[in-house]
Design a protein around this motif. Structure first.
Motif, short mmCIF file in Angstrom:
data_model
loop_
_atom_site.label_atom_id
_atom_site.label_comp_id
_atom_site.label_asym_id
_atom_site.label_seq_id
_atom_site.Cartn_x
_atom_site.Cartn_y
_atom_site.Cartn_z
N SER A 73 43.01 86.75 135.96
CA SER A 73 42.28 87.91 136.48
C SER A 73 42.24 88.98 135.40
N HIS A 74 41.35 89.92 135.61
CA HIS A 74 41.22 91.10 134.74
C HIS A 74 41.44 92.30 135.66
N ASP A 75 42.61 92.89 135.57
CA ASP A 75 43.01 93.92 136.53
C ASP A 75 42.11 95.14 136.54
N ALA A 76 41.56 95.52 135.39
CA ALA A 76 40.82 96.78 135.31
C ALA A 76 39.34 96.62 134.96
N GLU A 77 38.87 95.37 134.83
CA GLU A 77 37.49 95.17 134.39
C GLU A 77 36.76 94.13 135.25
N ASP A 78 35.48 94.40 135.53
CA ASP A 78 34.58 93.41 136.10
C ASP A 78 34.15 92.49 134.95
N GLU A 79 33.62 91.31 135.30
CA GLU A 79 33.17 90.35 134.28
C GLU A 79 31.88 89.71 134.77
N LEU A 80 30.81 89.85 133.97
CA LEU A 80 29.52 89.26 134.35
C LEU A 80 29.35 87.91 133.64
N PHE A 81 29.03 86.89 134.43
CA PHE A 81 28.69 85.56 133.92
C PHE A 81 27.20 85.35 134.11
N PHE A 82 26.49 84.92 133.08
CA PHE A 82 25.07 84.57 133.17
C PHE A 82 24.92 83.16 132.60
N ILE A 83 24.31 82.28 133.37
CA ILE A 83 24.20 80.88 132.96
C ILE A 83 22.92 80.68 132.14
N TYR A 123 26.52 86.26 138.02
CA TYR A 123 27.50 86.64 139.03
C TYR A 123 28.53 87.56 138.38
N VAL A 124 28.93 88.58 139.11
CA VAL A 124 29.96 89.49 138.64
C VAL A 124 31.26 89.19 139.38
N ALA A 160 33.26 73.89 134.49
CA ALA A 160 31.97 73.25 134.21
C ALA A 160 32.18 71.74 134.20
N GLU A 161 31.56 71.04 135.14
CA GLU A 161 31.69 69.58 135.21
C GLU A 161 31.00 68.92 134.02
N GLN A 162 29.92 69.52 133.55
CA GLN A 162 29.22 69.07 132.35
C GLN A 162 29.08 70.28 131.44
N GLU A 163 28.83 70.04 130.16
CA GLU A 163 28.74 71.15 129.21
C GLU A 163 27.73 72.19 129.70
N CYS A 164 28.11 73.44 129.57
CA CYS A 164 27.34 74.56 130.08
C CYS A 164 27.37 75.68 129.04
N LEU A 165 26.26 76.40 128.90
CA LEU A 165 26.18 77.54 128.00
C LEU A 165 26.13 78.81 128.84
#
Length: 126
Positions: free
Chosen positions: A44-54, A76-77, A88-93
């Motif tokens: 986890s990141h206690d003080a920060e949000d994290e944005l994932f973009f596929i 998704y944040v 990732a079940e298969q390679e993902c960028l």
């Protein structure tokens, strides 16, 4: 002067899984890309949000209250403090947007954990 960058091409060029690289800065945040396969680590990141973009492929973000399945073009944040494990079940960028202070795997240290110095090492920042 900043030059245009292709997040997908930058991520595809990486040779190591789960080793993010900084490609840009935005105020007090880094824009990072990564090539991922398998599971990272519960953390986890206690003080920060994290944005994932596929950028390419599919990613599942496991969380204590369920999982989020992301497909190419989706974002998704993960809220600050939420324990999560990207898989990732298969390679993902992916592209990530994180505060500069965000530690790769929070306070959880694994063989896959990368320091910010490592993430900046091959960066495209000028």
């Amino acid at each position: 002067m900043n030059l245009p960058v292709s997040p997908a091409a930058s991520a595809a060029a990486l040779s190591e899984h789960w080793s993010p690289r900084v490609i840009a800065e935005l105020d007090d945040s880094y824009i990072k890309v990564a090539k991922v396969l398998g599971s990272l680590a519960w953390h986890s990141h206690d003080a920060e949000d994290e944005l994932f973009f596929i950028l390419k492929g599919r990613l599942r973000i496991e969380m204590e209250d369920g999982a989020v399945e992301l497909e190419e073009g989706q974002a998704y944040v993960v809220p600050r403090g939420a324990r999560h494990n990207p898989v990732a079940e298969q390679e993902c960028l992916i592209m990530l947007i994180e505060k500069k202070a965000t530690l790769h795997t929070g306070t959880t240290m694994t063989a896959k954990t990368r320091s910010i110095t490592e993430q900046l090492g091959d960066s495209m920042l000028s």
